[in-house]
Design an enzyme around this catalytic site. Structure first.
Site, short mmCIF file in Angstrom:
data_model
loop_
_atom_site.label_atom_id
_atom_site.label_comp_id
_atom_site.label_asym_id
_atom_site.label_seq_id
_atom_site.Cartn_x
_atom_site.Cartn_y
_atom_site.Cartn_z
N TYR A 61 22.55 24.26 38.39
CA TYR A 61 22.96 25.07 37.25
C TYR A 61 21.78 25.23 36.30
O TYR A 61 21.14 24.25 35.92
CB TYR A 61 24.12 24.42 36.51
CG TYR A 61 25.49 24.62 37.14
CD1 TYR A 61 25.68 25.45 38.24
CD2 TYR A 61 26.60 23.98 36.61
CE1 TYR A 61 26.92 25.63 38.81
CE2 TYR A 61 27.86 24.15 37.17
CZ TYR A 61 28.01 24.97 38.27
OH TYR A 61 29.25 25.15 38.83
N LEU A 215 39.19 32.39 33.67
CA LEU A 215 39.21 33.62 32.89
C LEU A 215 38.66 34.81 33.68
O LEU A 215 38.40 35.87 33.12
CB LEU A 215 38.41 33.45 31.59
CG LEU A 215 38.91 32.34 30.65
CD1 LEU A 215 38.04 32.28 29.40
CD2 LEU A 215 40.36 32.57 30.28
N GLY A 218 35.45 36.29 32.54
CA GLY A 218 35.59 36.93 31.23
C GLY A 218 36.50 38.14 31.20
O GLY A 218 36.84 38.63 30.12
N ALA A 227 35.72 51.57 31.24
CA ALA A 227 34.36 52.12 31.22
C ALA A 227 33.37 51.18 31.88
O ALA A 227 32.30 51.61 32.34
CB ALA A 227 33.94 52.39 29.78
#
Length: 354
Positions: A61, A215, A218, A227
């Site tokens: 990471y 999530l 996001g 869009a």
């Protein structure tokens, strides 16, 4: 009301972990979109101050910066933390043995993680992603060796086929090797196909489920609109924009935005953030132990932790279910249909709650 210090057992083990894990993929700016060291430290401190103890990281990471920062932040508090890291990701471009699931990759990755984390043991080591090349006996025996040496306390697996995981758990049980206690998989309102086999398998075989991307990169926060569908297939490079990564992960789609609209509707009814609704929903599955929350700012973390306070009405759960439902497919749908049930049970009612 649930709190971070309302701990849960992880899989078929006695290890106690918080109901939300803190992800560290945002620790470091090496990929262009993470948090610097000071901001990452504030996020870490907020999580611990609220009673959290379950930290998730990985060998590569932010090119290793996440583990290094975590090692610095944990100084003086190491024993109270459950630190999970992962091996598999290639550490040196062009070196065929610097990544993968095999023993050499595992041992070298663990040694590097121990140095970066500034610790002499890892609480939970995951295989990060299935490589389709390494014999399962090699993986399990190498994991068991690390456990016997005390360099690793528990082992788990991430992003692997359900049949391989169940096979590995059976082999570990029969040979007396360290069992797998955790399964880390993508799980969200956008990605529910794991309900077909992976989550039921984990419950049956004694692995606690740790969802990543609850999530949907996001998308379920409401940050994207139609869009943004111009991102196309996006790019799998983690240093790309977050929108491109979401597209590459297959979660920035028309269907996902439709689900996000329902999440926003439910959030409005409850007076909470869409992210809190999406996170709270993942915790309702009885197979789930602790979704991973990632944040680039302390405010984002505070919002995510608020998911522990969310309570749904039956109609709200029904709306979320309807928007995100996936077909379980064969044999699940077939076995749940009337004819097979009549043939198997002969009309008898069986109480499966006992």
């Amino acid at each position: 009301m649930t709190t971070l210090d309302t701990y849960r057992l992880l899989g078929r083990s006695g290890l106690r972990v918080s109901p939300l894990a803190l992800g560290t993929m945002t620790f470091g700016t090496d990929w262009g979109w993470g948090s610097d060291k000071d901001e990452s430290r504030r996020i870490f401190d907020i999580y611990l101050d609220r009673g959290g103890n379950f930290i998730d990281t990985a060998s590569q990471y932010t090119e290793g910066s996440a583990e290094t920062m975590l090692g610095d932040f944990a100084a003086g508090r190491r024993e109270q933390l459950v630190i999970a890291t992962k091996y598999t990701m290639a550490r040196r471009p062009g070196d065929p043995n610097s990544g993968g699931n095999h023993r050499k990759s595992m041992v070298q990755s663990v040694e590097a993680s121990l140095r970066r984390l500034n610790t002499d043991y890892i609480d939970l080591l995951y295989l990060h992603a299935w490589d389709f090349t390494t014999p399962v006996e090699e993986i399990l025996r190498a994991m068991d060796d690390l456990v016997r040496m005390g360099k690793v306390l528990y082992v788990g697996i991430s992003d692997a086929p359900a049949w391989q995981v169940s096979r590995m758990q059976a082999i570990a049980d029969l040979r007396g090797w360290a069992p797998l206690i955790a399964l880390q998989i993508e799980y969200s309102l956008v990605q529910r196909t794991v309900e077909r086999d992976l989550i039921p398998m984990a419950r049956e075989m004694g692995l606690g489920v740790i969802p990543w991307s609850p999530l949907a990169s996001g998308v379920l926060t409401g940050k994207y609109t139609r869009a943004d569908l111009d991102a196309g297939e996006g790019t799998a490079d983690p240093s790309g924009t977050r929108k491109n990564v979401a597209a590459a992960n297959g979660v920035l789609t028309e269907r996902a935005l439709d689900i996000a609209d329902v999440v926003k509707q439910v959030a409005g009814e409850l007076g909470v953030k869409p992210s809190q609704v999406a996170l709270a929903w993942t915790t309702l599955n009885p197979g789930v132990t602790a979704p991973i929350v990632g944040a680039r700012t302390p405010a984002q973390l505070e919002d995510n932790l608020g998911a522990l306070d969310v309570r749904f009405t039956e109609s709200q759960l029904a709306a979320l279910e309807e928007a995100s439902r996936v077909e379980l497919g064969f044999p699940h749908d077939f076995l749940a249909s009337p004819m097979p049930r009549q043939v198997v049970f002969g009309g008898a009612e069986i109480d499966l709650t006992r």
